[in-house]
Design an enzyme around this catalytic site. Structure first.
Site, PDB file in Angstrom:
ATOM      1  CE  LYS A   1      -4.808   0.194   0.327  1.00  0.00           C
ATOM      2  NZ  LYS A   1      -5.293  -0.705   1.441  1.00  0.00           N
TER       3      LYS A   1
ATOM      4  N   GLY B   1      -4.075  -3.791   6.038  1.00  0.00           N
ATOM      5  CA  GLY B   1      -3.181  -3.753   7.266  1.00  0.00           C
ATOM      6  C   GLY B   1      -3.521  -2.188   7.741  1.00  0.00           C
TER       7      GLY B   1
ATOM      8  CG  ASP C   1     -10.550  -0.631   5.120  1.00  0.00           C
ATOM      9  OD1 ASP C   1     -10.963  -0.982   6.115  1.00  0.00           O
ATOM     10  OD2 ASP C   1      -9.524   0.256   4.535  1.00  0.00           O
TER      11      ASP C   1
ATOM     12  CB  SER D   1      -1.003  -0.140   1.240  1.00  0.00           C
ATOM     13  OG  SER D   1      -1.706   1.045   1.463  1.00  0.00           O
TER      14      SER D   1
ATOM     15  CE  LYS E   1      -7.256  -1.938   6.600  1.00  0.00           C
ATOM     16  NZ  LYS E   1      -7.576  -0.408   6.798  1.00  0.00           N
TER      17      LYS E   1
ATOM     18  CD  GLU F   1      -8.777  -0.837   0.711  1.00  0.00           C
ATOM     19  OE1 GLU F   1      -7.894  -1.266  -0.049  1.00  0.00           O
ATOM     20  OE2 GLU F   1      -8.771  -0.622   1.953  1.00  0.00           O
TER      21      GLU F   1
ATOM     22  CE  LYS G   1      -4.024   3.910   2.047  1.00  0.00           C
ATOM     23  NZ  LYS G   1      -5.269   3.366   2.893  1.00  0.00           N
TER      24      LYS G   1
ATOM     25  CG  ASP H   1      -7.705   2.418   0.227  1.00  0.00           C
ATOM     26  OD1 ASP H   1      -8.993   2.869   0.618  1.00  0.00           O
ATOM     27  OD2 ASP H   1      -7.185   2.021   1.486  1.00  0.00           O
TER      28      ASP H   1
HETATM   29  O1  OSB Z   1      -7.237   2.113   4.316  1.00  0.00           O
HETATM   30  O2  OSB Z   1      -6.220   0.384   4.333  1.00  0.00           O
HETATM   31  C1  OSB Z   1      -6.193   1.628   4.706  1.00  0.00           C
HETATM   32  C2  OSB Z   1      -3.102   2.488   6.933  1.00  0.00           C
HETATM   33  C3  OSB Z   1      -3.660   3.080   8.016  1.00  0.00           C
HETATM   34  C4  OSB Z   1      -4.968   2.959   8.047  1.00  0.00           C
HETATM   35  C5  OSB Z   1      -5.734   2.701   6.734  1.00  0.00           C
HETATM   36  C6  OSB Z   1      -5.336   1.776   5.793  1.00  0.00           C
HETATM   37  C7  OSB Z   1      -3.794   1.861   5.914  1.00  0.00           C
HETATM   38  C8  OSB Z   1      -3.109   1.036   4.671  1.00  0.00           C
HETATM   39  C9  OSB Z   1      -1.890   0.645   5.035  1.00  0.00           C
HETATM   40  O3  OSB Z   1      -3.578   1.147   3.745  1.00  0.00           O
HETATM   41  C10 OSB Z   1      -1.581  -1.032   4.985  1.00  0.00           C
HETATM   42  C11 OSB Z   1      -0.486  -1.191   5.454  1.00  0.00           C
HETATM   43  O4  OSB Z   1       0.645  -1.324   4.838  1.00  0.00           O
HETATM   44  O5  OSB Z   1      -0.282  -1.806   6.896  1.00  0.00           O
HETATM   45 MG    MG Z   2      -8.391   1.085   3.182  1.00  0.00          MG
END
Ligand code: OSB
Ligand code: MG
Length: 369
Positions: free
Chosen positions: A161, A290, A238, A135, A262, A213, A163, A188
């Protein structure tokens, strides 16, 4: 198992690379670790909260309070036959999934050790390696984003992924698509859009994303269903799924086609397994999300990913992607094929550097049965 002692540690760990999402930027991770001791074993769990209530309402402070006043005393009050039973014992506390999950995780670790099995095996997992993606946060410039993708592609990660947020979406994703051709990629949005952005979201269909996402409201499953009907790209949920009941409703409404599981968000490993089963029955692929976990939460993520319905690469990257020094030994590593080897030793399977945890923690409480 009967718990003798539960300790909760508050930690602040510096991220090697600041992580920015549509809801904010994190330079440090602030979270809790749970250490639970039975007659014969010690188990560890991670409460994957943050300092601020920006991803969800839970924070370090709410989790600390709910664990101290309710969950830890209830977990110690009488023996626990199976970690699956904790859900019912904790049910009077509404929500607070991450607090529940962190404590339940420590009991799952103990339960697996009692059986002499890896946590993956105790959960019914079937894989010896798992496939992982990465991510990537919102980078200051498109060039810096491309450099991140390049670096992680060279390291072997299986899917990317990215953001996004309004204004930093289509063009950024298109730049990655143009530079790296058919790499498996997804976006995401962390709830940054509304149905008013339908035209923009529809344009993303051109980019052949594996999924998008949580584009809409953090608590929405109705608008997502409407959006899914007008998109070719699968929606992955999510933020809006807090357990099997939310998932059942989302499946019924057609609010998406894929689930990010998660462990913390759904209330623990037992609930994560039930979400997996429900999704599998509905034909929804799942993958493990994560929360920038330390090694402890990372090992729990690896274990749940061994269930057969986790058919898409997750966000469980290597320890070194996040930390100068992780709190487990050995650290989690990713092969050049983008896989992680599942530990086979009993429980979470790697040693927790307890001395380091005690030295690093800036707040702590302990309760004895
Ligand atoms: O939306 O998946 C998410 C991290 C913190 C809060 C929300 C998210 C995330 C990540 C990171 O996308 C995932 C990771 O590398 O742990
Ligand atoms: Mg997410």
């Amino acid at each position: 198992m009967q718990l003798r002692e539960v300790e909760v540690f508050a930690l602040r760990m510096r991220l090697r690379h600041a992580f920015e999402t549509s809801f904010g930027r994190e330079d440090d991770r602030e979270f809790l670790l749970v250490r639970a001791e039975s007659e014969d074993h010690t188990g560890w769990g991670e409460v994957v909260v943050s300092r601020d209530p920006f991803y969800c309402y839970e924070t370090v402070a709410t989790a600390e309070s709910v664990l101290h006043d309710y969950l830890v005393p209830w977990a110690m009050a009488k023996p626990v036959a199976h970690p699956d039973d904790l859900g019912e014992r904790f049910a009077q506390v509404r929500g607070h999934q991450m607090a529940k999950a962190g404590l339940e995780g420590a009991l799952w670790d103990i339960y697996a050790q009692e059986r002499g099995e890896s946590l993956a095996k105790a959960l019914g997992g079937t894989k010896s390696t798992i496939e992982v993606g990465i991510s990537i946060g919102i980078e200051p410039t498109a060039d810096l984003l491309l450099a991140q993708v390049e670096r992680f592609r060279n390291e072997g990660y299986r899917r990317f992924k990215i953001k996004i947020k309004p204004g930093l979406d289509y063009e950024r994703l298109k730049a990655v698509r143009d530079r790296f051709g058919g790499v498996p990629m997804m976006a995401d949005a962390n709830s940054a859009y509304t149905l008013g952005d339908l035209d923009l979201l529809r344009r993303l269909d051109d980019l052949d994303l594996m999924m998008i996402e949580q584009p809409l409201g953090y608590d929405d499953i109705v608008d997502h269903a409407e959006l899914q009907r007008s998109l070719r790209t699968p929606i992955c949920l999510d933020e809006s799924i807090h357990g099997p009941e939310d998932l059942r409703r989302a499946i019924a409404l057609g609010s998406g086609r894929i689930l990010n599981i998660k462990i913390g968000r759904v209330g623990g490993l037992s609930a994560a397994r039930r979400c997996h089963d429900l999704a599998q029955a509905a034909g929804w692929p799942v993958w493990c999300g994560g929360m920038l976990e330390s090694g402890v939460g990372r090992l729990h993520n690896i274990a749940i990913t061994t269930l057969p319905g986790f058919t898409l690469p997750g966000d469980t990257a290597a320890s070194s992607r996040y930390w100068q020094e992780d709190i487990i030994e050995p650290e989690v590593t990713v092969s050049s094929e983008g896989t992680i080897t599942v530990p086979t030793a009993p429980g979470i399977g790697h040693r927790v550097k307890e001395d380091l945890v005690r030295r690093m923690s800036h707040a702590h409480f302990a309760m004895r049965a």
